[in-house]
Design a protein around this motif. Structure first.
Motif, mmCIF file in Angstrom:
data_model
loop_
_atom_site.group_PDB
_atom_site.id
_atom_site.type_symbol
_atom_site.label_atom_id
_atom_site.label_comp_id
_atom_site.label_asym_id
_atom_site.label_seq_id
_atom_site.Cartn_x
_atom_site.Cartn_y
_atom_site.Cartn_z
ATOM 1 N N ARG A 217 0.869 -1.155 0.014
ATOM 2 C CA ARG A 217 -0.050 0.029 -0.037
ATOM 3 C C ARG A 217 0.932 1.202 -0.091
ATOM 4 O O ARG A 217 1.924 1.434 0.761
ATOM 5 C CB ARG A 217 -1.022 -0.092 1.237
ATOM 6 C CG ARG A 217 -1.876 -1.022 1.310
ATOM 7 C CD ARG A 217 -2.993 -1.031 2.324
ATOM 8 N NE ARG A 217 -2.477 -0.920 3.558
ATOM 9 C CZ ARG A 217 -2.216 -2.051 4.320
ATOM 10 N NH1 ARG A 217 -2.582 -3.101 3.798
ATOM 11 N NH2 ARG A 217 -1.739 -2.049 5.571
ATOM 12 N N VAL A 218 0.692 2.086 -0.814
ATOM 13 C CA VAL A 218 1.295 3.567 -0.829
ATOM 14 C C VAL A 218 0.991 4.372 0.098
ATOM 15 O O VAL A 218 -0.027 4.323 0.568
ATOM 16 C CB VAL A 218 1.197 4.313 -2.349
ATOM 17 C CG1 VAL A 218 1.631 3.348 -3.312
ATOM 18 C CG2 VAL A 218 -0.310 4.678 -2.541
ATOM 19 N N ARG A 219 2.050 4.894 0.620
ATOM 20 C CA ARG A 219 1.680 5.751 1.897
ATOM 21 C C ARG A 219 1.671 7.406 1.330
ATOM 22 O O ARG A 219 2.755 7.743 0.894
ATOM 23 C CB ARG A 219 3.013 5.614 2.935
ATOM 24 C CG ARG A 219 2.732 4.375 3.646
ATOM 25 C CD ARG A 219 3.877 3.908 4.450
ATOM 26 N NE ARG A 219 4.340 4.846 5.461
ATOM 27 C CZ ARG A 219 4.065 4.385 6.632
ATOM 28 N NH1 ARG A 219 3.053 3.463 6.782
ATOM 29 N NH2 ARG A 219 4.305 5.357 7.585
ATOM 30 N N ILE A 220 0.815 7.990 1.728
ATOM 31 C CA ILE A 220 0.381 9.413 1.240
ATOM 32 C C ILE A 220 0.427 10.325 2.628
ATOM 33 O O ILE A 220 -0.309 10.097 3.399
ATOM 34 C CB ILE A 220 -0.858 9.680 0.571
ATOM 35 C CG1 ILE A 220 -0.675 8.648 -0.818
ATOM 36 C CG2 ILE A 220 -1.210 11.068 0.133
ATOM 37 C CD1 ILE A 220 -2.232 8.517 -1.235
ATOM 38 N N LEU A 221 1.353 11.448 2.511
ATOM 39 C CA LEU A 221 1.323 12.259 3.769
ATOM 40 C C LEU A 221 0.911 13.434 3.625
ATOM 41 O O LEU A 221 1.168 14.298 2.373
ATOM 42 C CB LEU A 221 3.151 12.448 4.107
ATOM 43 C CG LEU A 221 3.337 13.294 5.252
ATOM 44 C CD1 LEU A 221 2.891 12.757 6.493
ATOM 45 C CD2 LEU A 221 5.046 13.578 5.234
ATOM 46 N N MET A 222 -0.091 13.579 4.431
ATOM 47 C CA MET A 222 -0.739 15.205 4.308
ATOM 48 C C MET A 222 0.132 16.192 5.283
ATOM 49 O O MET A 222 0.311 15.939 6.596
ATOM 50 C CB MET A 222 -2.152 14.973 4.815
ATOM 51 C CG MET A 222 -2.934 13.792 4.302
ATOM 52 S SD MET A 222 -3.123 13.522 2.554
ATOM 53 C CE MET A 222 -4.472 14.939 2.425
ATOM 54 N N ILE A 223 0.416 17.183 4.626
ATOM 55 C CA ILE A 223 1.040 18.225 5.407
ATOM 56 C C ILE A 223 0.415 19.791 5.121
ATOM 57 O O ILE A 223 -0.077 20.124 4.138
ATOM 58 C CB ILE A 223 2.524 18.541 4.965
ATOM 59 C CG1 ILE A 223 3.222 17.211 5.252
ATOM 60 C CG2 ILE A 223 3.199 19.645 5.731
ATOM 61 C CD1 ILE A 223 4.592 17.166 4.674
ATOM 62 N N GLY A 224 0.220 20.535 6.165
ATOM 63 C CA GLY A 224 -0.465 21.899 5.964
ATOM 64 C C GLY A 224 -0.755 22.615 7.347
ATOM 65 O O GLY A 224 -0.473 21.947 8.418
ATOM 66 N N PRO A 225 -1.133 23.925 7.151
ATOM 67 C CA PRO A 225 -1.212 24.488 8.457
ATOM 68 C C PRO A 225 -2.518 24.205 9.169
ATOM 69 O O PRO A 225 -3.314 23.286 8.614
ATOM 70 C CB PRO A 225 -1.768 26.021 7.810
ATOM 71 C CG PRO A 225 -1.273 25.858 6.260
ATOM 72 C CD PRO A 225 -1.402 24.556 5.982
ATOM 73 N N VAL A 226 -2.591 24.444 10.570
ATOM 74 C CA VAL A 226 -3.727 24.254 11.317
ATOM 75 C C VAL A 226 -5.078 24.453 10.506
ATOM 76 O O VAL A 226 -5.202 25.749 9.985
ATOM 77 C CB VAL A 226 -3.709 25.143 12.556
ATOM 78 C CG1 VAL A 226 -4.994 24.759 13.570
ATOM 79 C CG2 VAL A 226 -2.454 24.529 13.232
ATOM 80 N N GLY A 227 -6.109 23.688 10.692
ATOM 81 C CA GLY A 227 -7.217 23.823 10.149
ATOM 82 C C GLY A 227 -7.443 24.106 8.666
ATOM 83 O O GLY A 227 -8.651 24.065 8.101
ATOM 84 N N ALA A 228 -6.630 23.519 7.856
ATOM 85 C CA ALA A 228 -6.461 23.676 6.316
ATOM 86 C C ALA A 228 -7.351 22.463 5.869
ATOM 87 O O ALA A 228 -7.892 22.439 4.599
ATOM 88 C CB ALA A 228 -5.199 23.427 5.730
ATOM 89 N N GLY A 229 -7.556 21.030 6.577
ATOM 90 C CA GLY A 229 -8.488 19.999 6.083
ATOM 91 C C GLY A 229 -7.867 18.755 5.766
ATOM 92 O O GLY A 229 -8.306 17.928 4.981
ATOM 93 N N LYS A 230 -6.628 18.595 6.546
ATOM 94 C CA LYS A 230 -5.819 17.420 6.307
ATOM 95 C C LYS A 230 -6.662 16.004 7.026
ATOM 96 O O LYS A 230 -6.934 15.195 6.139
ATOM 97 C CB LYS A 230 -4.526 17.274 7.110
ATOM 98 C CG LYS A 230 -3.637 18.476 6.696
ATOM 99 C CD LYS A 230 -2.219 18.368 7.395
ATOM 100 C CE LYS A 230 -2.423 18.295 9.124
ATOM 101 N NZ LYS A 230 -3.011 19.700 9.372
ATOM 102 N N SER A 231 -7.199 16.291 8.170
ATOM 103 C CA SER A 231 -7.720 14.960 8.701
ATOM 104 C C SER A 231 -9.138 15.091 7.970
ATOM 105 O O SER A 231 -9.871 13.882 7.837
ATOM 106 C CB SER A 231 -8.337 15.238 10.150
ATOM 107 O OG SER A 231 -6.894 15.560 10.961
ATOM 108 N N SER A 232 -9.713 16.205 7.785
ATOM 109 C CA SER A 232 -11.139 16.137 6.881
ATOM 110 C C SER A 232 -10.967 15.654 5.644
ATOM 111 O O SER A 232 -11.996 14.933 5.100
ATOM 112 C CB SER A 232 -11.667 17.616 6.795
ATOM 113 O OG SER A 232 -11.876 18.239 7.872
ATOM 114 N N PHE A 233 -9.944 15.396 4.950
ATOM 115 C CA PHE A 233 -9.933 14.828 3.637
ATOM 116 C C PHE A 233 -9.777 13.164 3.904
ATOM 117 O O PHE A 233 -10.395 12.682 2.989
ATOM 118 C CB PHE A 233 -8.409 15.311 2.903
ATOM 119 C CG PHE A 233 -7.979 14.477 1.721
ATOM 120 C CD1 PHE A 233 -8.913 14.829 0.509
ATOM 121 C CD2 PHE A 233 -7.213 13.285 1.474
ATOM 122 C CE1 PHE A 233 -8.792 14.341 -0.571
ATOM 123 C CE2 PHE A 233 -7.252 12.780 0.212
ATOM 124 C CZ PHE A 233 -7.753 13.271 -0.739
#
Length: 465
Positions: A217-233
């Motif tokens: 399984r490929v691993r995709i890392l989500m990076i971004g400012p607070v509240g941008a929507g990483k967990s929401s994605f």
């Protein structure tokens, strides 16, 4: 006629904005495609606090724009209306701004955990730190015992405290009739908004197999400012394959990161289905202050597969791998294969220089490891009223196109690598248009992961030649 510092001198004079059309457009870009209507002009109504409140109370969100003799245009935005309540106001959307010599506006967001202003009968203030029309005079004053906003008097207004004008604008959603944002030309990206396309994308993702057999399984890392929507994605992708809206990963809109651990989220094809061939990796949000948010050294450890699932981040102390574990080589399966920067479309123009430099440092590190990179531009519906009304207007919206170009310029990535999406946030049911955008973005991430794995495969082949 009255004193310049007292009551209104001219009651019936027409209100004419001091902003040029170019300056107005720059400020509207800061606000996210909203329009301004002039409520108060100190040279007409007077610099008294009572004159300000008479014109500006109970008007909803407002933008204060001040001018001084040194050529600075500066002020602040509050989304909470003035009401003389005598209470400190919490407003995570509040910000200060400054423009000088025709440059781009610099935005300064209120610090998390601080009040944005005090709602009393006095003149407008921000954070009980920066006061406009101070003591009923054309002056700006700083109180140094409060630190709601991080700025210096020189950078904000050139240390020139004497105001030549002060205006307050009502901020409202732009009327779609007043300035159309839809081009009559063909869409700048083609999307099939059909149930068949959604089904096709889901099937492609189900059947995807990473290029290298050593990676299941490929691993995709989500990076971004607070509240941008990483967990929401992640929640949104999980919702699509589960068949209903879910909220497995903690998400929200508070000023500090709700994600405090490194989390790896596999996704099942249905509640009891098999695991899909990708893992979404969530991180603590980036913050502009040093010693806050995700540390860049921690990102380096994540990329190289050293940080385990559920590791709790410490912003002041980077991760240190166990000596015995770090001595063994990390398998390709454990490394990150694609990096996704998650950026809020409504806050692109408010991105501080410090945060932009943090992102640039991360990009340099990711580039050095040869990992593919994509930008996910979230909250497109909040950025453009036309898109909020109909998500299918996304790729005919000239405003969203300018935001994509701005993200590309600020982060140094090709326009083709910026993918606008709308996460599930307040919806109770799945929506076709949301699904098509989200699945298209995920499919592109898998394609980019393959590019990285293809390079890794070639490097392996070269070793054995």
């Amino acid at each position: 006629m009255y004193s310049a510092f007292g009551a209104p001198r001219i009651y019936n004079a027409p209100l004419t904005s001091k902003l040029t059309e170019k300056q107005r457009k720059k400020l509207c870009d800061l606000l996210g495609n909203l329009e301004l209507s002039l409520l108060y002009k100190a040279s007409v109504h007077g610099y008294q606090a009572s004159a300000f409140h008479q014109r500006c109370d109970r008007q909803g969100p407002t933008l204060l724009v001040a001018y001084n003799r040194s050529g600075y245009i500066f002020g602040g935005y509050t989304s909470v209306e003035y009401a003389q309540s005598g209470q400190p106001i919490t407003d995570n959307h509040a910000f200060l701004f400054s423009v000088h010599n025709g440059g781009a506006p610099v935005g300064i967001r209120v610090k998390s955990g601080h009040y944005a202003r005090y709602d009393d009968a006095g003149g407008p203030n921000f954070g009980q730190q920066l006061y406009f029309c101070y003591s009923n005079h054309p002056l700006v004053k700083i109180e140094y015992n409060h630190e709601a906003f991080n700025f210096s008097p020189f950078s904000l207004y050139g240390n020139d405290t004497w105001l030549s004008e002060c205006e307050v604008y009502k901020v409202a959603k732009r009327s779609t009739l007043s300035e159309p944002q839809v081009s009559a030309e063909k869409p700048w990206r083609n999307v099939l908004w059909t149930a068949e396309r959604r089904a096709e994308l889901m099937e492609m993702i189900r059947n995807y197999k990473p290029l290298m057999k050593s990676v299941s399984r490929v691993r995709i890392l989500m990076i971004g400012p607070v509240g941008a929507g990483k967990s929401s994605f992640f929640n949104s992708i999980n919702s699509i394959f589960t068949g209903h809206v879910t909220s497995k990963a903690i998400s929200g809109s508070v000023g500090t990161s709700l994600t405090t651990q490194f989390r790896t989220y596999p996704v099942k094809d249905g509640r009891e289905g098999k695991l899909l061939p990708f893992v979404l990796c969530d991180t603590m949000g980036l913050e502009e202050q040093s010693g806050a948010g995700l540390d860049i050294e921690d990102i380096s450890s994540i990329l190289q597969g050293h940080i385990p699932d559920r590791y709790k981040f410490n912003p002041t102390t980077p991760f240190k791998p166990d000596e015995q574990k770090s001595s063994r080589p990390v398998s390709l399966q454990e490394k990150i294969h694609c990096v996704v920067y998650v950026i809020d479309a409504t806050k692109i123009s408010l991105m501080s220089d410090k945060l932009q430099e943090k992102l640039a440092s991360i990009r340099r590190k990711v580039n050095s490891l040869g990992i593919s990179q994509i930008v996910l531009m979230t909250k497109v519906d909040e950025a453009c009223p036309l898109v909020e009304e109909d998500l299918q207007s996304l790729y005919v919206s000239s405003y969203i196109k300018t935001k994509v170009q701005e993200v590309s310029s600020r982060l140094g990535v090709p326009v083709s690598c910026v993918l606008p999406v709308k996460n599930y946030s307040q919806e109770l049911e799945l929506e076709l248009n949301c699904d098509v955008l989200l699945l298209s973005a995920l499919q592109q991430m898998l394609n980019f992961a393959d590019d990285y794995l293809d390079d890794a495969d070639q490097m392996e082949d070269n070793i054995y030649i």
